[in-house]
Write a protein that holds these residues in place. Structure first.
Motif, mmCIF file in Angstrom:
data_model
loop_
_atom_site.group_PDB
_atom_site.id
_atom_site.type_symbol
_atom_site.label_atom_id
_atom_site.label_comp_id
_atom_site.label_asym_id
_atom_site.label_seq_id
_atom_site.Cartn_x
_atom_site.Cartn_y
_atom_site.Cartn_z
ATOM 1 N N ARG A 85 0.837 -1.210 0.000
ATOM 2 C CA ARG A 85 0.000 0.000 0.000
ATOM 3 C C ARG A 85 0.871 1.258 0.000
ATOM 4 N NH1 ARG A 85 -2.432 3.378 3.282
ATOM 5 N NH2 ARG A 85 -1.504 2.573 5.191
ATOM 6 N N GLN A 86 1.957 1.211 0.763
ATOM 7 C CA GLN A 86 2.804 2.399 0.885
ATOM 8 C C GLN A 86 3.830 2.530 -0.240
ATOM 9 O OE1 GLN A 86 4.105 3.898 4.563
ATOM 10 N NE2 GLN A 86 2.735 2.624 5.789
ATOM 11 N N LYS A 87 4.251 1.394 -0.803
ATOM 12 C CA LYS A 87 5.347 1.436 -1.785
ATOM 13 C C LYS A 87 4.922 1.089 -3.216
ATOM 14 C CE LYS A 87 8.708 2.630 0.949
ATOM 15 N NZ LYS A 87 9.340 3.957 0.772
ATOM 16 N N GLY A 88 3.743 0.501 -3.355
ATOM 17 C CA GLY A 88 3.262 0.179 -4.694
ATOM 18 C C GLY A 88 4.113 -0.840 -5.438
ATOM 19 N N VAL A 89 4.717 -1.771 -4.701
ATOM 20 C CA VAL A 89 5.579 -2.767 -5.345
ATOM 21 C C VAL A 89 4.849 -4.106 -5.446
ATOM 22 C CG1 VAL A 89 7.727 -1.678 -4.578
ATOM 23 C CG2 VAL A 89 6.646 -3.438 -3.143
ATOM 24 N N PRO A 90 5.273 -4.965 -6.392
ATOM 25 C CA PRO A 90 4.617 -6.264 -6.526
ATOM 26 C C PRO A 90 5.068 -7.275 -5.468
ATOM 27 C CG PRO A 90 6.305 -6.015 -8.213
ATOM 28 C CD PRO A 90 6.233 -4.704 -7.486
ATOM 29 N N PHE A 91 4.213 -8.264 -5.266
ATOM 30 C CA PHE A 91 4.486 -9.364 -4.330
ATOM 31 C C PHE A 91 4.469 -10.671 -5.101
ATOM 32 C CE2 PHE A 91 2.303 -12.482 -1.338
ATOM 33 C CZ PHE A 91 3.476 -12.868 -0.718
ATOM 34 N N TYR A 92 5.525 -11.490 -4.923
ATOM 35 C CA TYR A 92 5.651 -12.767 -5.621
ATOM 36 C C TYR A 92 5.609 -13.933 -4.636
ATOM 37 C CZ TYR A 92 7.806 -9.574 -9.066
ATOM 38 O OH TYR A 92 8.080 -8.537 -9.913
ATOM 39 N N LEU A 93 4.875 -14.970 -5.033
ATOM 40 C CA LEU A 93 4.722 -16.166 -4.202
ATOM 41 C C LEU A 93 4.508 -17.347 -5.147
ATOM 42 C CD1 LEU A 93 4.289 -16.926 -1.080
ATOM 43 C CD2 LEU A 93 1.845 -16.843 -1.599
ATOM 44 N N HIS A 94 4.753 -18.556 -4.667
ATOM 45 C CA HIS A 94 4.518 -19.727 -5.509
ATOM 46 C C HIS A 94 3.011 -19.969 -5.673
ATOM 47 C CE1 HIS A 94 4.614 -23.847 -7.036
ATOM 48 N NE2 HIS A 94 5.920 -23.704 -7.229
ATOM 49 N N GLU A 95 2.644 -20.392 -6.865
ATOM 50 C CA GLU A 95 1.226 -20.604 -7.197
ATOM 51 C C GLU A 95 0.534 -21.590 -6.257
ATOM 52 O OE1 GLU A 95 -1.404 -21.370 -11.239
ATOM 53 O OE2 GLU A 95 0.760 -21.743 -11.270
ATOM 54 N N LYS A 96 1.274 -22.594 -5.806
ATOM 55 C CA LYS A 96 0.662 -23.624 -4.958
ATOM 56 C C LYS A 96 0.383 -23.148 -3.536
ATOM 57 C CE LYS A 96 2.242 -27.723 -7.447
ATOM 58 N NZ LYS A 96 3.289 -28.762 -7.481
ATOM 59 N N GLU A 97 0.721 -21.900 -3.238
ATOM 60 C CA GLU A 97 0.424 -21.354 -1.899
ATOM 61 C C GLU A 97 -0.966 -20.730 -1.812
ATOM 62 O OE1 GLU A 97 2.811 -21.384 1.199
ATOM 63 O OE2 GLU A 97 2.689 -23.077 -0.169
ATOM 64 N N GLN A 98 -1.732 -20.782 -2.889
ATOM 65 C CA GLN A 98 -3.078 -20.182 -2.849
ATOM 66 C C GLN A 98 -3.949 -20.807 -1.760
ATOM 67 O OE1 GLN A 98 -4.065 -17.511 -3.949
ATOM 68 N NE2 GLN A 98 -2.629 -17.022 -5.583
ATOM 69 N N THR A 99 -3.822 -22.128 -1.564
ATOM 70 C CA THR A 99 -4.622 -22.779 -0.521
ATOM 71 C C THR A 99 -4.200 -22.285 0.862
ATOM 72 O OG1 THR A 99 -3.046 -24.597 -0.587
ATOM 73 C CG2 THR A 99 -5.091 -24.901 -1.806
ATOM 74 N N VAL A 100 -2.907 -22.022 1.014
ATOM 75 C CA VAL A 100 -2.397 -21.517 2.293
ATOM 76 C C VAL A 100 -2.920 -20.100 2.535
ATOM 77 C CG1 VAL A 100 -0.304 -20.909 3.565
ATOM 78 C CG2 VAL A 100 -0.357 -22.995 2.197
ATOM 79 N N LEU A 101 -2.898 -19.269 1.492
ATOM 80 C CA LEU A 101 -3.399 -17.893 1.631
ATOM 81 C C LEU A 101 -4.889 -17.874 1.957
ATOM 82 C CD1 LEU A 101 -1.671 -15.751 -1.141
ATOM 83 C CD2 LEU A 101 -1.068 -15.995 1.263
ATOM 84 N N ALA A 102 -5.622 -18.873 1.473
ATOM 85 C CA ALA A 102 -7.064 -18.931 1.747
ATOM 86 C C ALA A 102 -7.332 -19.048 3.247
ATOM 87 C CB ALA A 102 -7.684 -20.103 0.996
ATOM 88 N N ALA A 103 -6.374 -19.619 3.981
ATOM 89 C CA ALA A 103 -6.534 -19.779 5.434
ATOM 90 C C ALA A 103 -6.004 -18.566 6.204
ATOM 91 C CB ALA A 103 -5.808 -21.042 5.893
ATOM 92 N N PHE A 104 -5.498 -17.568 5.466
ATOM 93 C CA PHE A 104 -4.870 -16.411 6.120
ATOM 94 C C PHE A 104 -5.798 -15.690 7.110
ATOM 95 C CE2 PHE A 104 -3.704 -11.963 6.519
ATOM 96 C CZ PHE A 104 -2.336 -12.023 6.770
ATOM 97 N N PRO A 105 -7.071 -15.393 6.737
ATOM 98 C CA PRO A 105 -7.932 -14.658 7.679
ATOM 99 C C PRO A 105 -8.056 -15.347 9.028
ATOM 100 C CG PRO A 105 -8.927 -14.712 5.506
ATOM 101 C CD PRO A 105 -7.742 -15.639 5.452
ATOM 102 N N LEU A 106 -8.135 -16.678 8.991
ATOM 103 C CA LEU A 106 -8.221 -17.454 10.229
ATOM 104 C C LEU A 106 -6.970 -17.255 11.082
ATOM 105 C CD1 LEU A 106 -10.246 -19.568 11.383
ATOM 106 C CD2 LEU A 106 -8.733 -21.333 10.466
ATOM 107 N N GLY A 107 -5.797 -17.375 10.434
ATOM 108 C CA GLY A 107 -4.528 -17.177 11.137
ATOM 109 C C GLY A 107 -4.387 -15.763 11.662
ATOM 110 N N ALA A 108 -4.811 -14.801 10.841
ATOM 111 C CA ALA A 108 -4.694 -13.391 11.232
ATOM 112 C C ALA A 108 -5.529 -13.096 12.479
ATOM 113 C CB ALA A 108 -5.124 -12.502 10.069
ATOM 114 N N ARG A 109 -6.730 -13.656 12.505
ATOM 115 C CA ARG A 109 -7.594 -13.454 13.682
ATOM 116 C C ARG A 109 -6.979 -14.113 14.910
ATOM 117 N NH1 ARG A 109 -11.762 -13.973 10.013
ATOM 118 N NH2 ARG A 109 -12.052 -16.199 10.368
ATOM 119 N N LYS A 110 -6.508 -15.326 14.718
ATOM 120 C CA LYS A 110 -5.934 -16.101 15.816
ATOM 121 C C LYS A 110 -4.752 -15.369 16.451
ATOM 122 C CE LYS A 110 -3.937 -20.744 16.312
ATOM 123 N NZ LYS A 110 -3.630 -21.942 15.509
#
Length: 208
Positions: free
Chosen positions: A71-96
């Motif tokens: 948000r502050q720097k406007g730069v791209p973020f790179y991650l492996h494609e197979k991590e999409q399932t892991v990112l889907a669980a992010f809100p749960l982890g963030a709350r925890k």
């Protein structure tokens, strides 16, 4: 010509790395788990030019600050494609873990093992090392390798979590990391620095 800065991020003492080119000040961040303000303060106070953010995998303690930095720097973020399932669980982890932002980071491009990534006069390649998570990767430089949670000093990542596999992790370490130069410095996602040679010789989880 590479400058290193490590920020150890609570609550999981995750190692976040800020790597910059001495000649050009072009910079990348590896695994910004939290503490966006500290990371940005270091970049700004040293007049560094942030090019992109990468993560070894998508667990919240490695990507929790990505949104704010983007948000502050406007730069791209790179991650492996197979991590999409892991990112889907992010809100749960963030709350925890009490993260302010429960939105998973948006991936701008998937990491490509056939590509060489550059910042200033530095470059690295991506090694696929699944096991701790489905799309776990390591970043290989000439004399350094950043391994996230794949390998620790005297240890390996936990594999008792969804999407992880102990057999796959051991195979990744043996085929992708232990075939590298033994002098390579290993920068881990948590804890101390080690080397490929040291871990081959003494890591109790990888004894033949």
């Amino acid at each position: 010509c590479m400058n290193f800065h490590k920020i150890v991020i609570p609550p999981f003492v995750t190692n976040c790395y800020i790597l910059s080119c001495e000649e050009t000040a072009e910079t990348i961040i590896i695994d910004p788990g939290a503490e966006a303000a500290s990371i940005l303060d270091y970049i700004d106070s040293n007049q560094l030019q942030l090019k992109f953010i990468v993560a070894t995998h998508g667990h919240a303690d490695h990507v929790g600050a990505v949104n704010e930095i983007k948000r502050q720097k406007g730069v791209p973020f790179y991650l492996h494609e197979k991590e999409q399932t892991v990112l889907a669980a992010f809100p749960l982890g963030a709350r925890k873990f009490g993260f302010a932002d429960e939105n998973p980071p948006e991936v701008d491009a998937y990491l490509d093992i056939d590509q060489t990534y550059h910042f200033g006069n530095n470059s690295f390649r991506v090694l696929e090392t699944p096991g701790h998570s489905p799309g776990g990767v390591c970043f290989l430089f000439d004399e350094h390798v950043f391994v996230g949670d794949t390998l620790f000093c005297g240890g390996i990542a936990p594999t008792d979590i969804p999407g992880s596999s102990h057999e796959q992790l051991i195979d990744s370490i043996r085929t992708q990391l232990f075939t590298l130069d033994e002098m390579l410095v290993v920068h881990t996602g948590h804890g101390a620095v080690t080397s490929i040679g040291l871990e081959k010789m003494s890591n109790p989880f990888l004894k033949q």
